[in-house]
Design a protein around this motif. Structure first.
Motif: not given
Length: 398
Positions: A239-259
């Motif tokens: 959220l803090h870096l939402r306006d910085d186009p250099r960064f991408l946060f990738v979440f792979i997998g599943g589980g109870v906190r995926k939602q």
């Protein structure tokens, strides 16, 4: 005896598969009692009986519960434990050793009982500790009758085990406090579950190209989105870096906190978060290798109770580590002797933001060197075949 086993994609299933296949290859007769249902997607089922790489697999058909319902999961755990207990009672043949794991909770209590009835030795592979994790996660109240009862049963497993495999020294010390005999405990970490390592250039990675990562700095969390691995600080950094186009946060997998990730992304309209499903084991080296930072998370208060093993694969493929969690811990111990990696506390999204901004200013060669040193350390300490052999000897000594 384990709820999780090959060909499931979760780490415990892959580790147990490697372990049992190695035992069979060494000439031992191995039978696995497990579930017909995939852990992440219960709609995926496998044959109730088959043989794979010399291991006889007997799968128990049960009603796999929806993970969103805590009560249904508890009932499913209890029912599965009873079914596997009955199968173990009625199965023919003499087994010299029974190996029990920790999913579902207290499955190994039934393993201990079966071992005593059959005159077998019992080995306990403690992937996590209950009810400590359930208490920390808020599922059970500390010092409640439920907590006291589960603790008593857990202590019984420790006292009655002929051998125990603890994943780190913190876990070992806690097991000793709960009645486990120190001379019966082997401290052995799990191994990286990958057949290959990506050796190519950063921008030539097939997975990176397929997913369209481009030249973005990819911060990747890959694995089970569990309650005991809180993602809040990582999401706050996104959220803090939402306006910085250099960064991408990738979440792979599943589980109870995926939602939680899905909802956070939608709530804040974040284009710098990408969610992907679990990747098959034969391409895991490409997916992990596509990241610039591999994220490892441990919840506060969980040291000695659980053991995030993502660090082994991340270091083995030569990636810098971003650790979010308490100190000291087994992860912090490793990173102390492997400089250049990032370590922050839970709740400090600003510190994580600043660390990522500093990471972004470094030349790519600096990232490569951090990863290279991580890989050297991992190959010295976490070589899969060496660790599998050490695990195998625990069984053979019985």
């Amino acid at each position: 005896m384990s709820r999780l086993y090959w060909p499931d994609t979760v780490a415990v299933a892959q580790h147990l598969g490697d372990y049992t296949f190695a035992l069979a290859e060494a000439g031992h007769s191995v039978t696995v009692l497990t579930s017909t249902h995939a852990y992440e997607d219960p709609k995926i089922t496998w044959a109730e009986q088959e043989t794979h790489q010399g291991v006889e697999i007997i799968r128990i058909d049960h009603q796999a519960a929806d993970k969103s319902s805590r009560l249904k999961r508890i009932l499913d755990f209890a029912w599965f434990n009873l079914l596997i207990f009955w199968k173990a009672l009625t199965i023919k043949g003499k087994y010299e050793v029974i190996l029990g794991l920790t999913n579902p909770p207290l499955l190994s209590l039934f393993g201990v009982i079966i071992a005593r009835l059959r005159g077998s030795k019992f080995c306990y592979w403690t992937m996590d500790l209950q009810p400590e994790l359930a208490i920390e996660a808020g599922y059970i109240k500390a010092r409640s009758l439920t907590a006291l009862g589960l603790t008593w049963m857990g202590n019984l497993i420790f006292r009655q085990s002929n051998a125990i495999i603890a994943l780190d020294t913190y876990m070992r010390d806690h097991i000793v406090r709960r009645g486990g005999r120190p001379d019966r405990i082997a401290v052995l970490p799990p191994w990286p579950v990958m057949a290959q390592v990506y050796e190519g250039a950063r921008m030539d990675n097939t997975f990176r190209l397929q997913q369209g990562f481009g030249d973005k700095i990819v911060i990747m969390y890959s694995g089970n989105h569990a309650v005991v691995h809180p993602l809040d600080t990582l999401l706050a950094a996104a959220l803090h870096l939402r306006d910085d186009p250099r960064f991408l946060f990738v979440f792979i997998g599943g589980g109870v906190r995926k939602q939680d990730v899905t909802q956070f992304k939608a709530q804040h309209h974040l284009d710098n978060i990408l969610q992907l499903p679990y990747q098959p084991r034969d391409v895991i080296h490409l997916s992990l290798g596509s990241a610039d930072l591999q994220v490892v998370i441990m919840g506060d208060g969980h040291v000695g109770y659980t053991h995030p093993n993502k660090i082994y694969g991340a270091m083995y493929i030569g990636k810098p580590i971003l650790y979010i969690g308490p100190r000291p811990s087994h992860i912090d111990d490793i990173l102390t002797v492997c400089p250049g990696n990032i370590s922050v506390q839970h709740g400090d999204g600003i510190a994580l933001r600043d660390a990522l901004l500093e990471f972004a200013t470094a030349h790519e060669s600096v990232w490569t060197e951090i990863g290279r040193q991580n890989r050297i350390y991992a190959h010295r300490n976490f070589e899969p075949q060496n660790l599998i052999q050490q695990h195998r000897r625990v069984i053979e000594r019985l």
